[in-house]
Every structure is written in C-alpha cells, then in structure tokens.
Design an enzyme around this catalytic site. Structure first.
Site, mmCIF file in Angstrom:
data_model
loop_
_atom_site.group_PDB
_atom_site.id
_atom_site.type_symbol
_atom_site.label_atom_id
_atom_site.label_comp_id
_atom_site.label_asym_id
_atom_site.label_seq_id
_atom_site.Cartn_x
_atom_site.Cartn_y
_atom_site.Cartn_z
ATOM 1 N N VAL A 44 31.729 40.492 36.233
ATOM 2 C CA VAL A 44 31.733 39.044 35.991
ATOM 3 C C VAL A 44 30.339 38.513 36.306
ATOM 4 C CG1 VAL A 44 32.689 36.813 36.666
ATOM 5 C CG2 VAL A 44 34.184 38.820 36.514
ATOM 6 N N VAL A 70 27.249 35.344 35.103
ATOM 7 C CA VAL A 70 26.803 34.188 34.318
ATOM 8 C C VAL A 70 25.275 34.173 34.367
ATOM 9 C CG1 VAL A 70 26.823 31.649 34.190
ATOM 10 C CG2 VAL A 70 28.916 32.884 34.840
ATOM 11 N N GLY A 108 30.599 25.822 36.240
ATOM 12 C CA GLY A 108 32.020 26.065 35.975
ATOM 13 C C GLY A 108 32.300 27.194 34.990
ATOM 14 N N PRO A 129 28.586 40.859 48.039
ATOM 15 C CA PRO A 129 28.468 40.184 49.328
ATOM 16 C C PRO A 129 27.902 38.774 49.158
ATOM 17 C CG PRO A 129 27.724 42.443 49.497
ATOM 18 C CD PRO A 129 27.960 42.192 48.034
ATOM 19 N N TYR A 179 35.577 33.604 44.497
ATOM 20 C CA TYR A 179 36.911 34.142 44.193
ATOM 21 C C TYR A 179 37.985 33.452 45.011
ATOM 22 C CZ TYR A 179 34.386 37.475 41.426
ATOM 23 O OH TYR A 179 33.590 38.022 40.463
HETATM 24 C C1 LIG Z 1 29.411 34.442 40.879
HETATM 25 C C2 LIG Z 1 29.318 33.793 39.499
HETATM 26 C C3 LIG Z 1 30.037 34.649 38.466
HETATM 27 C C4 LIG Z 1 30.002 32.412 39.588
HETATM 28 O O1 LIG Z 1 29.910 31.781 38.316
HETATM 29 P P1 LIG Z 1 29.443 30.259 38.226
HETATM 30 O O2 LIG Z 1 29.582 29.818 36.831
HETATM 31 O O3 LIG Z 1 28.109 30.146 38.855
HETATM 32 O O4 LIG Z 1 30.542 29.588 39.198
HETATM 33 P P2 LIG Z 1 31.295 28.204 38.969
HETATM 34 O O5 LIG Z 1 30.316 27.152 38.588
HETATM 35 O O6 LIG Z 1 32.449 28.421 38.051
HETATM 36 O O7 LIG Z 1 31.806 27.926 40.446
HETATM 37 C C5 LIG Z 1 33.177 27.916 40.773
HETATM 38 C C6 LIG Z 1 33.347 27.672 42.246
HETATM 39 O O8 LIG Z 1 32.861 28.781 43.001
HETATM 40 C C7 LIG Z 1 31.849 28.357 43.900
HETATM 41 N N1 LIG Z 1 30.775 29.326 43.869
HETATM 42 C C8 LIG Z 1 30.168 29.824 42.783
HETATM 43 N N2 LIG Z 1 29.203 30.700 43.130
HETATM 44 C C9 LIG Z 1 29.224 30.740 44.481
HETATM 45 C C10 LIG Z 1 28.477 31.441 45.457
HETATM 46 N N3 LIG Z 1 27.489 32.270 45.120
HETATM 47 N N4 LIG Z 1 28.743 31.219 46.750
HETATM 48 C C11 LIG Z 1 29.726 30.359 47.107
HETATM 49 N N5 LIG Z 1 30.468 29.655 46.244
HETATM 50 C C12 LIG Z 1 30.222 29.844 44.957
HETATM 51 C C13 LIG Z 1 31.358 27.010 43.369
HETATM 52 O O9 LIG Z 1 30.879 26.215 44.425
HETATM 53 C C14 LIG Z 1 32.588 26.434 42.747
HETATM 54 O O10 LIG Z 1 33.408 25.827 43.702
HETATM 55 P P3 LIG Z 1 33.949 24.334 43.450
HETATM 56 O O11 LIG Z 1 34.772 24.433 42.203
HETATM 57 O O12 LIG Z 1 34.705 24.052 44.681
HETATM 58 O O13 LIG Z 1 32.707 23.534 43.257
HETATM 59 C C15 LIG Z 1 27.850 33.560 39.044
HETATM 60 O O14 LIG Z 1 27.216 32.704 39.944
HETATM 61 C C16 LIG Z 1 27.059 34.848 38.905
HETATM 62 O O15 LIG Z 1 27.004 35.430 37.829
HETATM 63 N N6 LIG Z 1 26.427 35.280 40.000
HETATM 64 C C17 LIG Z 1 25.646 36.512 39.962
HETATM 65 C C18 LIG Z 1 26.482 37.720 39.653
HETATM 66 C C19 LIG Z 1 27.597 37.934 40.627
HETATM 67 O O16 LIG Z 1 27.394 37.952 41.839
HETATM 68 N N7 LIG Z 1 28.808 38.105 40.091
HETATM 69 C C20 LIG Z 1 29.996 38.331 40.875
HETATM 70 C C21 LIG Z 1 30.149 39.760 41.182
HETATM 71 S S1 LIG Z 1 31.431 40.005 42.336
#
Ligand SMILES: CC(C)(COP(=O)(O)OP(=O)(O)OC[C@H]1O[C@@H](n2cnc3c(N)ncnc32)[C@H](O)[C@@H]1OP(=O)(O)O)[C@@H](O)C(=O)NCCC(=O)NCCS
Length: 140
Positions: free
Chosen positions: A72, A74, A82, A106, A112
């Site tokens: 997963v 973005v 979002g 981490p 999640y």
């Molecule tokens: C993690 C990831 C998939 C989240 O996607 P995103 O589009 O940035 O997340 P969203 O905007 O949908 O956020 C949803 C919720 O999660 C929270 N959230 C997102 N990323 C977060 C982070 N790094 N730390 C803490 N909270 C986080 C947001 O605050 C939000 O909470 P809210 O609805 O209460 O405001 C994205 O940031 C990403 O690709 N990160 C790098 C790759 C990665 O680590 N992937 C996950 C592997 S396990």
C-alpha cells in the site's frame, strides 16, 4: 480532489509501481516482478488523478476466510489527502468476509488504526531478509 479507482492490472505501468515503492522507502523489485505479484493477488486497487497513477495496494487471499494486505503506497505529493484510506477501504470492501492481516511500516501503525486494525500480540514472521527486517524495526 478527483480520485478514480480501478481494480484491473491491465494498463498498469509497472515501472511506476516499482519507482513509487522505492520513493516511499518500501521494498521494491524489478517491474516485471511487481506485475507478477499484483496479477497473482486476490485484490488489487489502483488510484488515479487526472490519468496519473498516484497510489495502489493489493491483498493476497484464499478468497474464503483469510487475507493479507501488501504494497500500500501513495505517491508522496498526494499523501495526507485521504487516498491511502480510499485504497484500503476498497481492499477491505472486497474482502469483508475475511480476516485480514498486514504488517505496517514502523511509524505507520496509526494509519491502519484509523481503519480499525488492531495490533497483533502473537504476530510472527519468517522474512527472507531477516536481519535487514530486524534492523528496520519490523521484528525483535
Ligand atoms: C501510509 C500511506 C499509505 C497513507 O496514505 P495517505 O493517503 O497518506 O493517508 P490518508 O490521507 O488516507 O490518511 C488516513 C489517516 O491516517 C493517518 N495517517 C496517514 N499516514 C500516517 C502516518 N505516517 N502516521 C500517522 N498517521 C498517519 C492520517 O492522519 C489520517 O487520519 P485522520 O483521518 O484521522 O486524519 C502513505 O502515507 C504512504 O504511502 N506512505 C509511504 C509508504 C508506506 O509506509 N506505506 C505503508 C506500508 S505499511
């Protein structure tokens, strides 16, 4: 922001998948390996903005009662809008009859938790790169 969701692996530029995973610090491989892994998955979700692939995720599953989520991600400039939630909700919708597990990078646990995942107390992993995964904080 306009976000389109698709589920098919056709028309995907797998170089972008590989590059995006690299860019966000996740495990990445040659593009043909990602193609193979996504095509062999039960559920694949792709997010698009104005024709550009901006995020994706996938789940493997027996299709009956167990599933696991992987890859997963973005694209950085679209994070925090979002889109990750939309990708995960689409995966969860397709697998609503299954137990679903995953391991968060981490520091990404909160993301999640907002989707109602709870930390596992007895999760165990047999990683191919066990030492590297321990160094990166995934295992004890
Ligand atoms: C993690 C990831 C998939 C989240 O996607 P995103 O589009 O940035 O997340 P969203 O905007 O949908 O956020 C949803 C919720 O999660 C929270 N959230 C997102 N990323 C977060 C982070 N790094 N730390 C803490 N909270 C986080 C947001 O605050 C939000 O909470 P809210 O609805 O209460 O405001 C994205 O940031 C990403 O690709 N990160 C790098 C790759 C990665 O680590 N992937 C996950 C592997 S396990």
């Amino acid at each position: 922001m306009d976000v389109d969701i698709s589920f098919s692996c056709s028309e995907i530029n797998w170089n972008i998948v590989s590059e995006t995973l690299k860019q966000v610090g996740m495990a990445y491989y040659a593009s043909d390996l990602h193609k193979k892994a996504f095509e062999a998955s039960h559920t694949t979700v792709f997010a698009w903005h104005t024709g550009k692939l901006i995020g994706f995720g996938r789940a493997i599953s027996d299709g009956v009662y167990q599933a696991a989520v992987y890859d997963v991600a973005v694209v950085p400039e679209f994070q925090g809008k979002g889109i990750g939630s939309i990708i995960m909700e689409n995966i969860l919708n397709k697998l609503s009859h299954c137990n679903i597990i995953l391991y968060a990078s981490p520091g990404k646990e909160k993301f999640y938790e907002t989707l109602h995942f709870r930390k596992m107390k007895t999760g165990m992993a047999h990683f191919t790169k066990a030492d590297a995964m321990a160094e990166r904080g995934f295992t004890e």
